[in-house]
Design a protein around this motif. Structure first.
Motif, PDB file in Angstrom:
ATOM      1  N   ILE A  98       0.748  -1.090  -0.183  1.00 52.92           N
ATOM      2  CA  ILE A  98       0.149  -0.136  -0.245  1.00 52.92           C
ATOM      3  C   ILE A  98       0.875   1.639   0.288  1.00 52.92           C
ATOM      4  CG2 ILE A  98      -2.153   1.563   1.425  1.00 52.92           C
ATOM      5  CD1 ILE A  98      -3.012  -1.997   1.765  1.00 52.92           C
ATOM      6  N   TRP A  99       1.669   1.462   1.026  1.00 53.26           N
ATOM      7  CA  TRP A  99       2.654   2.212   0.742  1.00 53.26           C
ATOM      8  C   TRP A  99       3.722   3.058  -0.122  1.00 53.26           C
ATOM      9  CZ3 TRP A  99       3.908   5.814   4.062  1.00 53.26           C
ATOM     10  CH2 TRP A  99       3.175   6.555   5.144  1.00 53.26           C
ATOM     11  N   MET A 100       3.538   1.570  -1.271  1.00 58.47           N
ATOM     12  CA  MET A 100       4.784   1.585  -2.666  1.00 58.47           C
ATOM     13  C   MET A 100       3.323   1.960  -3.590  1.00 58.47           C
ATOM     14  SD  MET A 100       7.809   1.064  -2.858  1.00 58.47           S
ATOM     15  CE  MET A 100       7.418   0.799  -4.385  1.00 58.47           C
ATOM     16  N   LEU A 101       2.310   1.936  -3.425  1.00 57.86           N
ATOM     17  CA  LEU A 101       1.659   2.274  -4.350  1.00 57.86           C
ATOM     18  C   LEU A 101       1.455   4.273  -3.976  1.00 57.86           C
ATOM     19  CD1 LEU A 101      -0.744   1.707  -6.532  1.00 57.86           C
ATOM     20  CD2 LEU A 101      -2.471   1.413  -4.640  1.00 57.86           C
TER      21      LEU A 101
ATOM     22  N   HIS B 183      11.651   4.232  -4.538  1.00 52.02           N
ATOM     23  CA  HIS B 183      10.701   4.423  -3.185  1.00 52.02           C
ATOM     24  C   HIS B 183      10.742   3.124  -2.635  1.00 52.02           C
ATOM     25  CE1 HIS B 183      10.040   8.324  -4.478  1.00 52.02           C
ATOM     26  NE2 HIS B 183       9.933   8.605  -3.045  1.00 52.02           N
ATOM     27  N   LEU B 184      10.837   1.582  -3.763  1.00 47.36           N
ATOM     28  CA  LEU B 184      11.143   0.362  -3.095  1.00 47.36           C
ATOM     29  C   LEU B 184      12.070   0.057  -2.533  1.00 47.36           C
ATOM     30  CD1 LEU B 184      10.292  -2.704  -3.343  1.00 47.36           C
ATOM     31  CD2 LEU B 184      11.441  -2.788  -5.211  1.00 47.36           C
ATOM     32  N   LEU B 185      13.375   0.654  -3.211  1.00 48.69           N
ATOM     33  CA  LEU B 185      13.925   0.751  -1.671  1.00 48.69           C
ATOM     34  C   LEU B 185      14.672   1.172  -0.768  1.00 48.69           C
ATOM     35  CD1 LEU B 185      17.653  -0.011  -1.932  1.00 48.69           C
ATOM     36  CD2 LEU B 185      17.893   2.534  -3.058  1.00 48.69           C
ATOM     37  N   TYR B 186      13.716   3.328  -0.943  1.00 54.60           N
ATOM     38  CA  TYR B 186      12.995   3.903   0.274  1.00 54.60           C
ATOM     39  C   TYR B 186      12.664   2.243   1.637  1.00 54.60           C
ATOM     40  CZ  TYR B 186      11.353   7.361   3.051  1.00 54.60           C
ATOM     41  OH  TYR B 186      10.392   8.114   4.289  1.00 54.60           O
TER      42      TYR B 186
END
Length: 130
Positions: free
Chosen positions: A83-86, A115-118
């Motif tokens: 959900i955060w990634m979306l 942002h996936l890395l984050y």
């Protein structure tokens, strides 16, 4: 202190990844990340100040991501992080439009990977802290 340090580290990691992607692939994701020229009163801020504001926002996001992180491991954690990634992926469109930077599929891919890395950096720290 834990959230502050990890928010800063993850934010710097994201900024470095996007800057590297911009350098390698001639995209404009880093300016999308830090540009605040569309906010009244922040039109002519130096880039370093914009980066510091990004890092402050990173700490705030880290607080919420880590504070509400599911206690149980497994599918709940993956759904939560998804959900955060979306949200991060969807944010690319309005921030690109506000920053007047060209939107390309490659830039979007770099944005999402950054942002996936984050998110992974923060999730690993949450896992280690529990």
């Amino acid at each position: 202190m834990f959230i502050l340090v990890n928010g800063l580290i993850a934010g710097l990691g994201l900024a470095a990844f996007l800057a590297l992607g911009d350098g390698l692939f001639d995209t404009q994701t880093f300016p999308v990340l830090i540009d605040l020229s569309y906010v009244p009163g922040m039109e002519n801020l130096p880039s370093i100040v914009e980066l510091l504001i990004h890092l402050l926002i990173s700490v705030i996001i880290a607080f919420f991501l880590m504070h509400f992180y599911p206690r149980e491991r497994g599918a709940g954690s993956f759904k939560y992080l998804g959900i955060w990634m979306l949200g991060f992926a969807v944010a690319f469109l309005p921030f690109s439009l506000l920053s007047n930077t060209p939107m390309t599929w490659l830039a979007f891919l770099i944005w999402v990977l950054g942002h996936l890395l984050y998110t992974i950096m923060l999730a690993i720290q949450v896992g280690r802290n529990r």
